[in-house]
Design a protein around this motif. Structure first.
Motif, PDB file in Angstrom:
ATOM      1  N   ASP A   1      -2.375  -1.208  14.592  1.00  0.00           N
ATOM      2  CA  ASP A   1      -1.112  -1.321  15.306  1.00  0.00           C
ATOM      3  C   ASP A   1       0.019  -1.664  14.332  1.00  0.00           C
ATOM      4  N   GLN A   2      -0.276  -2.533  13.357  1.00  0.00           N
ATOM      5  CA  GLN A   2       0.708  -2.841  12.320  1.00  0.00           C
ATOM      6  C   GLN A   2       1.075  -1.600  11.525  1.00  0.00           C
ATOM      7  N   ILE A   3       0.051  -0.793  11.211  1.00  0.00           N
ATOM      8  CA  ILE A   3       0.280   0.432  10.446  1.00  0.00           C
ATOM      9  C   ILE A   3       1.155   1.400  11.227  1.00  0.00           C
ATOM     10  N   GLN A   4       0.853   1.572  12.509  1.00  0.00           N
ATOM     11  CA  GLN A   4       1.611   2.523  13.322  1.00  0.00           C
ATOM     12  C   GLN A   4       3.064   2.087  13.499  1.00  0.00           C
ATOM     13  N   LYS A   5       3.293   0.780  13.613  1.00  0.00           N
ATOM     14  CA  LYS A   5       4.642   0.270  13.848  1.00  0.00           C
ATOM     15  C   LYS A   5       5.351  -0.155  12.563  1.00  0.00           C
ATOM     16  N   LEU A   6       4.619  -0.103  11.437  1.00  0.00           N
ATOM     17  CA  LEU A   6       5.169  -0.536  10.144  1.00  0.00           C
ATOM     18  C   LEU A   6       5.741  -1.950  10.227  1.00  0.00           C
ATOM     19  N   GLN A   7       4.945  -2.846  10.793  1.00  0.00           N
ATOM     20  CA  GLN A   7       5.369  -4.239  10.976  1.00  0.00           C
ATOM     21  C   GLN A   7       4.837  -5.119   9.848  1.00  0.00           C
ATOM     22  N   ASN A   8       5.616  -6.153   9.516  1.00  0.00           N
ATOM     23  CA  ASN A   8       5.200  -7.177   8.549  1.00  0.00           C
ATOM     24  C   ASN A   8       4.853  -6.561   7.180  1.00  0.00           C
ATOM     25  N   LEU A   9       5.698  -5.677   6.700  1.00  0.00           N
ATOM     26  CA  LEU A   9       5.456  -5.054   5.398  1.00  0.00           C
ATOM     27  C   LEU A   9       5.714  -6.049   4.268  1.00  0.00           C
ATOM     28  N   ILE A  10       4.807  -6.086   3.311  1.00  0.00           N
ATOM     29  CA  ILE A  10       4.972  -6.895   2.095  1.00  0.00           C
ATOM     30  C   ILE A  10       4.639  -5.988   0.911  1.00  0.00           C
ATOM     31  N   PRO A  11       5.550  -5.080   0.536  1.00  0.00           N
ATOM     32  CA  PRO A  11       5.256  -4.144  -0.558  1.00  0.00           C
ATOM     33  C   PRO A  11       5.018  -4.887  -1.865  1.00  0.00           C
ATOM     34  N   ALA A  12       3.938  -4.556  -2.536  1.00  0.00           N
ATOM     35  CA  ALA A  12       3.606  -5.210  -3.805  1.00  0.00           C
ATOM     36  C   ALA A  12       2.681  -4.311  -4.609  1.00  0.00           C
ATOM     37  N   MET A  13       2.736  -4.477  -5.917  1.00  0.00           N
ATOM     38  CA  MET A  13       1.822  -3.728  -6.787  1.00  0.00           C
ATOM     39  C   MET A  13       1.168  -4.690  -7.771  1.00  0.00           C
ATOM     40  N   LYS A  14      -0.032  -4.319  -8.200  1.00  0.00           N
ATOM     41  CA  LYS A  14      -0.732  -5.118  -9.196  1.00  0.00           C
ATOM     42  C   LYS A  14      -0.079  -4.902 -10.558  1.00  0.00           C
ATOM     43  N   LEU A  15       0.001  -5.944 -11.338  1.00  0.00           N
ATOM     44  CA  LEU A  15       0.664  -5.858 -12.632  1.00  0.00           C
ATOM     45  C   LEU A  15      -0.055  -4.907 -13.590  1.00  0.00           C
ATOM     46  N   ASP A  16      -1.365  -4.720 -13.384  1.00  0.00           N
ATOM     47  CA  ASP A  16      -2.091  -3.784 -14.246  1.00  0.00           C
ATOM     48  C   ASP A  16      -2.023  -2.353 -13.728  1.00  0.00           C
ATOM     49  N   LEU A  17      -1.266  -2.135 -12.627  1.00  0.00           N
ATOM     50  CA  LEU A  17      -1.013  -0.817 -12.049  1.00  0.00           C
ATOM     51  C   LEU A  17      -2.257  -0.141 -11.472  1.00  0.00           C
ATOM     52  N   THR A  18      -3.294  -0.898 -11.178  1.00  0.00           N
ATOM     53  CA  THR A  18      -4.498  -0.288 -10.609  1.00  0.00           C
ATOM     54  C   THR A  18      -4.334   0.038  -9.133  1.00  0.00           C
ATOM     55  N   ARG A  19      -3.456  -0.680  -8.432  1.00  0.00           N
ATOM     56  CA  ARG A  19      -3.252  -0.383  -7.018  1.00  0.00           C
ATOM     57  C   ARG A  19      -1.974  -1.041  -6.516  1.00  0.00           C
TER      58      ARG A  19
END
Length: 582
Positions: free
Chosen positions: A238-256
């Motif tokens: 449901d969070q995915i469908q509504k794009l709720q509570n997004l906390i965009p972040a990336m790993k410093l080693d760029l693996t994900r």
């Protein structure tokens, strides 16, 4: 590396739609064979939209500035877009639900003043990625970045004049359209043992890739009962469908990267958060491209240096042979002197003469070969000529050996510096040294000469550790060190100089700090892949600089062993990542 998925595309489109809808296209620039940068004009300013169908790094996102083109000239695809979309207005941006496909619809006017709708479709599907430009009314393709023939694909063809057809979709329930009842039915129809993680999610749902499936599986408590698992899974979907509570972040080693933060597992120090998904995507793939570019340049330079090293090593072997064959040149001068001293005893036509060797302390007799066709004086002169010739060969060979050995040493240093280089700036310094335009010690210490600074990170005990990754940084590190501070270097292998800053001359470094600094010294050296490395350390007062920058001698050292199979100190990992970002 994590691929651009349908969830990220949905989030990006959600962010850019209010910014770009109704915007005028100011410029269309083909930056690569499968990449476009569109500049839109709005009352608030310019927006630069990147559309990439690269097989490895395909994505769509806003950029802070227009991307420069890598092409010498625009292709037919790029020219067609310029022709049809000049001053066109972007009517809508829509993402195909659950797919990595986005459609940009433009209202354009042709040469006759006729207005029509044109669609630019971005298909981000790994090796099948494509940019397709087609007419909305006729559904006919105008041009595509990649033509697809029947021999290339049995599903659909893509070429100018053909009807545009979307890629076939999957029949499994899509995570972006599924409801709570469907989720419950799917889980009830499956055996409890089937819920083993990401493989189960991938087998039951479409619209998600393995990274998102792994993240979902990691965030679920699979030890709970079926009712709780169903409720938790639906909450996430449901969070995915509504794009709720997004906390965009990336790993410093760029693996994900992550949009919801479910993959962090409490490791906050290893992640960098962003204010928007667009910023995350732009930064993540920009750094990945820089890393690929860096590795490409590094490998090219490494190949060039190794080729020269191999060639010079062969020449060095030849010079050593020449030197050995001419090393006894002094005997010919002695033969000439002995023949002149005994010229009265030499008989014409003789092929040898036995003389007393006054150059030998024992005074034994010596047999000297003669040319019967030459006179006694000519035989002596022939030996003097052999002396001069062999001496010249010996000196020339020795000079070539010295020059070649020095050059090979420089090449080996360059290869070591390449192994620990983390930025284009580092590679530029290696290239300067390789090209023979090596900077003098005075220029290295000149702050205006440019170049990098040693990597700096904090130990777990709060002390500062500095790491020099090339001769310039090593020289800077040594020049600014205080006598009581601790210097480290991997034993017997070329590598970086490391310094532990100490606030007091009476303080010894804590054990953990020493281990972390030793790890850095081993990591930035040729011992990086050896598993176990030995690192020496001593106070700076016992380290003496020799002639070339970064070359030292030391005494009163101690040794510590480092296991490179253990995890890298977190502070060092972050410092390396920040250096790569900058």
């Amino acid at each position: 590396m994590q691929a651009f998925d349908a969830l990220t595309l949905k989030a990006v489109v959600h962010e850019i739609t209010p910014l770009l809808t109704k915007a005028r296209l100011d410029k269309s620039q083909q930056t690569a064979r499968d990449e476009l940068c569109l500049t839109f004009r709005q009352p608030g300013g310019l927006y630069h939209l990147l559309l990439s169908a690269n097989s490895a790094m395909g994505r769509i996102c806003l950029l802070d500035k227009a991307k420069t083109s890598k092409l010498k000239s625009q292709s037919a695809f790029g020219l067609a877009l310029r022709k049809h979309l000049v001053s066109a207005q972007l009517v809508s941006i829509s993402a195909v639900v659950g797919e990595r496909i986005v459609e940009l619809t433009f209202s354009a006017v042709d040469e006759l003043g006729t207005r029509s709708l044109k669609v630019l479709t971005v298909e981000v599907m790994a090796k099948h990625s494509n940019l397709v430009f087609w007419d909305k009314e006729s559904e006919r393709i105008i041009v595509a970045s990649h033509n697809v023939t029947a021999e290339m694909s049995s599903k659909r063809e893509i070429a100018s004049g053909l009807r545009y057809v979307r890629p076939p979709s999957q029949t499994k329930p899509n995570i972006f359209t599924v409801d709570s009842t469907e989720v419950k039915n799917i889980l009830e129809s499956s055996l409890p043992t089937e819920l083993s993680g990401e493989d189960f999610l991938l087998s039951k749902f479409s619209g998600l890739g393995r990274p998102l499936a792994e993240e979902l599986a990691e965030s679920l408590d699979l030890s709970a009962n079926e009712k709780e698992i169903t409720a938790n899974l639906w909450k996430k979907l449901d969070q995915i469908q509504k794009l709720q509570n997004l906390i965009p972040a990336m790993k410093l080693d760029l693996t994900r990267y992550t949009l919801f933060g479910w993959a962090k597992n409490g490791e906050l120090a290893e992640w960098q958060e962003f204010d928007s998904v667009n910023l995350l995507v732009a930064s993540y793939y920009h750094q990945l491209e820089d890393r690929v570019h860096l590795n490409h340049i590094r490998e090219e330079l490494k190949s060039t240096i190794k080729s020269e090293e191999k060639r010079l090593s062969s020449r060095l072997a030849v010079s050593v042979e020449q030197k050995e064959s001419a090393c006894d040149f002094e005997k010919y001068k002695q033969y000439g002197d002995l023949l002149l001293a005994n010229i009265a005893n030499m008989k014409p036509g003789a092929d040898e003469i036995i003389v007393d060797n006054f150059y030998s302390e024992a005074g034994e007799q010596l047999t000297i070969a003669l040319d019967p066709n030459l006179s006694p004086s000519q035989n002596a002169q022939a030996n003097y000529r052999l002396f001069s010739k062999n001496k010249s060969r010996f000196e020339a060979a020795q000079k070539h050996i010295d020059q070649t050995s020095q050059r090979i040493a420089i090449l080996k240093d360059c290869l070591t510096d390449l192994e620990v280089s983390t930025s284009l700036e580092d590679l530029a310094q290696v290239k300067i040294r390789y090209s023979g335009r090596d900077m003098t010690q005075a220029k290295i210490l000149n702050k205006d000469s440019g170049g990098g600074k040693p990597i700096m990170f904090g130990s777990s005990d709060g002390l500062t550790i500095l790491v020099g990754r090339n001769r310039k940084e090593n020289e800077l590190l040594l020049s600014n060190a205080k006598p009581h501070e601790i210097w480290l270097h991997v034993l017997g292998v070329p590598g970086s100089h490391v310094l532990i800053r100490l606030p007091s001359s009476k303080q010894d470094p804590p054990a953990n700090t020493l281990k972390e600094a030793a790890f850095a010294a081993a990591y930035f050296s040729r011992a990086k892949t050896s598993g176990i490395a030995r690192v020496t350390y001593t106070q700076i007062r016992h380290v003496k600089k020799l002639g070339p920058p970064g070359v030292v001698s030391y005494e009163k050292e101690k040794t510590i062993e480092v296991d490179l199979s253990t995890s890298m100190p977190q502070a060092l990992k972050e410092a390396i990542a920040k250096r790569q970002i900058s």
